[in-house]
Design a protein around this motif. Structure first.
Motif, PDB file in Angstrom:
ATOM      1  N   LEU A  52       0.843  -1.198   0.000  1.00  0.00           N
ATOM      2  CA  LEU A  52       0.000   0.000   0.000  1.00  0.00           C
ATOM      3  C   LEU A  52       0.875   1.244   0.000  1.00  0.00           C
ATOM      4  N   SER A  53       0.396   2.289  -0.686  1.00  0.00           N
ATOM      5  CA  SER A  53       1.094   3.572  -0.681  1.00  0.00           C
ATOM      6  C   SER A  53       0.044   4.677  -0.751  1.00  0.00           C
ATOM      7  N   GLU A  54       0.490   5.901  -0.518  1.00  0.00           N
ATOM      8  CA  GLU A  54      -0.431   7.044  -0.505  1.00  0.00           C
ATOM      9  C   GLU A  54       0.226   8.230  -1.196  1.00  0.00           C
ATOM     10  N   THR A  55      -0.585   8.918  -2.010  1.00  0.00           N
ATOM     11  CA  THR A  55      -0.174  10.186  -2.594  1.00  0.00           C
ATOM     12  C   THR A  55      -1.140  11.250  -2.084  1.00  0.00           C
ATOM     13  N   ALA A  56      -0.965  12.470  -2.504  1.00  0.00           N
ATOM     14  CA  ALA A  56      -1.853  13.544  -2.063  1.00  0.00           C
ATOM     15  C   ALA A  56      -3.290  13.315  -2.519  1.00  0.00           C
ATOM     16  N   ASP A  57      -3.481  12.647  -3.652  1.00  0.00           N
ATOM     17  CA  ASP A  57      -4.814  12.488  -4.226  1.00  0.00           C
ATOM     18  C   ASP A  57      -5.453  11.122  -4.027  1.00  0.00           C
ATOM     19  N   ALA A  58      -4.654  10.094  -3.707  1.00  0.00           N
ATOM     20  CA  ALA A  58      -5.223   8.744  -3.670  1.00  0.00           C
ATOM     21  C   ALA A  58      -4.381   7.791  -2.823  1.00  0.00           C
ATOM     22  N   PHE A  59      -5.018   6.684  -2.475  1.00  0.00           N
ATOM     23  CA  PHE A  59      -4.326   5.537  -1.894  1.00  0.00           C
ATOM     24  C   PHE A  59      -4.109   4.559  -3.040  1.00  0.00           C
ATOM     25  N   HIS A  60      -3.020   3.797  -2.981  1.00  0.00           N
ATOM     26  CA  HIS A  60      -2.713   2.849  -4.050  1.00  0.00           C
ATOM     27  C   HIS A  60      -2.397   1.491  -3.437  1.00  0.00           C
ATOM     28  N   ALA A  61      -2.874   0.439  -4.105  1.00  0.00           N
ATOM     29  CA  ALA A  61      -2.578  -0.926  -3.685  1.00  0.00           C
ATOM     30  C   ALA A  61      -2.014  -1.683  -4.880  1.00  0.00           C
ATOM     31  N   GLU A  62      -0.946  -2.412  -4.643  1.00  0.00           N
ATOM     32  CA  GLU A  62      -0.397  -3.326  -5.645  1.00  0.00           C
ATOM     33  C   GLU A  62      -0.541  -4.726  -5.066  1.00  0.00           C
ATOM     34  N   VAL A  63      -1.257  -5.592  -5.794  1.00  0.00           N
ATOM     35  CA  VAL A  63      -1.591  -6.919  -5.298  1.00  0.00           C
ATOM     36  C   VAL A  63      -1.044  -7.964  -6.264  1.00  0.00           C
ATOM     37  N   ALA A  64      -0.289  -8.931  -5.750  1.00  0.00           N
ATOM     38  CA  ALA A  64       0.271  -9.992  -6.584  1.00  0.00           C
ATOM     39  C   ALA A  64      -0.784 -11.071  -6.814  1.00  0.00           C
ATOM     40  N   LEU A  65      -1.177 -11.248  -8.082  1.00  0.00           N
ATOM     41  CA  LEU A  65      -2.173 -12.252  -8.464  1.00  0.00           C
ATOM     42  C   LEU A  65      -1.636 -13.094  -9.623  1.00  0.00           C
ATOM     43  N   ARG A  83     -14.885   6.414  -8.138  1.00  0.00           N
ATOM     44  CA  ARG A  83     -13.771   6.682  -9.045  1.00  0.00           C
ATOM     45  C   ARG A  83     -12.614   5.690  -8.891  1.00  0.00           C
ATOM     46  N   VAL A  84     -12.851   4.558  -8.257  1.00  0.00           N
ATOM     47  CA  VAL A  84     -11.810   3.541  -8.084  1.00  0.00           C
ATOM     48  C   VAL A  84     -11.451   2.958  -9.450  1.00  0.00           C
ATOM     49  N   THR A  85     -10.154   2.808  -9.712  1.00  0.00           N
ATOM     50  CA  THR A  85      -9.705   2.193 -10.966  1.00  0.00           C
ATOM     51  C   THR A  85      -8.767   1.035 -10.640  1.00  0.00           C
ATOM     52  N   ALA A  86      -8.710   0.070 -11.558  1.00  0.00           N
ATOM     53  CA  ALA A  86      -7.833  -1.080 -11.379  1.00  0.00           C
ATOM     54  C   ALA A  86      -7.270  -1.501 -12.730  1.00  0.00           C
ATOM     55  N   GLU A  87      -6.008  -1.940 -12.707  1.00  0.00           N
ATOM     56  CA  GLU A  87      -5.353  -2.419 -13.922  1.00  0.00           C
ATOM     57  C   GLU A  87      -4.549  -3.667 -13.569  1.00  0.00           C
ATOM     58  N   LEU A 127      -1.987  -6.589  -9.872  1.00  0.00           N
ATOM     59  CA  LEU A 127      -3.164  -5.727  -9.939  1.00  0.00           C
ATOM     60  C   LEU A 127      -2.833  -4.413  -9.242  1.00  0.00           C
ATOM     61  N   ARG A 128      -2.997  -3.312  -9.957  1.00  0.00           N
ATOM     62  CA  ARG A 128      -2.770  -1.977  -9.385  1.00  0.00           C
ATOM     63  C   ARG A 128      -4.123  -1.294  -9.233  1.00  0.00           C
ATOM     64  N   VAL A 129      -4.445  -0.965  -7.996  1.00  0.00           N
ATOM     65  CA  VAL A 129      -5.735  -0.352  -7.688  1.00  0.00           C
ATOM     66  C   VAL A 129      -5.484   1.057  -7.166  1.00  0.00           C
ATOM     67  N   ALA A 130      -6.188   2.035  -7.744  1.00  0.00           N
ATOM     68  CA  ALA A 130      -6.119   3.425  -7.279  1.00  0.00           C
ATOM     69  C   ALA A 130      -7.432   3.750  -6.576  1.00  0.00           C
ATOM     70  N   LEU A 131      -7.329   4.240  -5.360  1.00  0.00           N
ATOM     71  CA  LEU A 131      -8.491   4.590  -4.542  1.00  0.00           C
ATOM     72  C   LEU A 131      -8.450   6.097  -4.294  1.00  0.00           C
ATOM     73  N   PRO A 132      -9.090   6.883  -5.172  1.00  0.00           N
ATOM     74  CA  PRO A 132      -9.042   8.344  -5.020  1.00  0.00           C
ATOM     75  C   PRO A 132      -9.646   8.794  -3.691  1.00  0.00           C
ATOM     76  N   LYS A 133      -9.013   9.778  -3.085  1.00  0.00           N
ATOM     77  CA  LYS A 133      -9.510  10.310  -1.823  1.00  0.00           C
ATOM     78  C   LYS A 133     -10.750  11.158  -2.081  1.00  0.00           C
ATOM     79  N   ALA A 134     -11.714  11.033  -1.182  1.00  0.00           N
ATOM     80  CA  ALA A 134     -12.930  11.840  -1.276  1.00  0.00           C
ATOM     81  C   ALA A 134     -12.623  13.235  -0.745  1.00  0.00           C
ATOM     82  N   GLU A 135     -13.370  14.207  -1.254  1.00  0.00           N
ATOM     83  CA  GLU A 135     -13.196  15.565  -0.768  1.00  0.00           C
ATOM     84  C   GLU A 135     -13.696  15.632   0.669  1.00  0.00           C
ATOM     85  N   GLU A 136     -12.972  16.372   1.495  1.00  0.00           N
ATOM     86  CA  GLU A 136     -13.359  16.526   2.883  1.00  0.00           C
ATOM     87  C   GLU A 136     -14.649  17.346   2.951  1.00  0.00           C
ATOM     88  N   PRO A 137     -15.564  16.950   3.848  1.00  0.00           N
ATOM     89  CA  PRO A 137     -16.799  17.734   3.983  1.00  0.00           C
ATOM     90  C   PRO A 137     -16.476  19.142   4.480  1.00  0.00           C
TER      91      PRO A 137
END
Length: 106
Positions: free
Chosen positions: A14-27, A84-88, A94-104
Motif C-alpha cells: 500500500l502507498s499514498e499520494t496527495a490524491d489517492a491511496f494505491h494498492a499493488e496486489v500480486a495475483l 472513481r476507483v480504478t484497477a489495472e 493488480l494496481r488499484v487506485a483509490l481516489p480520496k474523497a473531498e473533505e466535507p
C-alpha cells in the motif's frame, strides 16, 4: 463471480499520494476475467481466480500452485471516493487506485 473452496491472502503493498491511496496486489496466473474489485461500506474486496485448466490427457506429477482463489479485504475510513476507483491488471500484478474523497466543508 462465484467461488468455492479455500482462499489465500495475496502479497500486497500500500502507498499514498496527495490524491489517492494505491494498492499493488500480486495475483500470479489470474487474468482480467478472474478478478473482481468491490469497493463499498468502508471496505475494498479483491478476489481473483486463476484461469489455468489442466488438459484432459495430462497426468500431473507435481504442482507448485493450486486452483484456490485469492481474497484480500482492505478497510478504510470512508475517505475514499468509491465511484472513481480504478484497477489495472498487468503481468500478474493488480494496481488499484483509490481516489480520496473531498473533505466535507463545515
Amino acid at each position: 463471480m462465484t467461488f468455492s473452496g479455500a482462499t489465500f491472502k495475496p502479497a500486497f503493498a500500500l502507498s499514498e499520494t496527495a490524491d489517492a491511496f494505491h494498492a499493488e496486489v500480486a495475483l500470479p496466473g489470474v487474468n482480467k476475467d478472474g478478478v473482481e474489485v468491490l469497493a463499498k461500506d468502508g471496505q475494498v474486496r479483491i478476489t481473483g481466480r486463476r484461469a489455468w485448466r489442466q488438459p484432459a490427457d495430462w497426468i500431473s506429477l507435481h504442482r507448485e500452485t493450486s486452483d484456490d482463489r485469492y481474497e484480500l479485504v482492505l478497510t478504510h475510513d470512508r475517505h475514499v471516493d468509491t465511484g472513481r476507483v480504478t484497477a489495472e491488471l498487468r503481468d500478474g500484478v493488480l494496481r488499484v487506485a483509490l481516489p480520496k474523497a473531498e473533505e466535507p466543508k463545515p
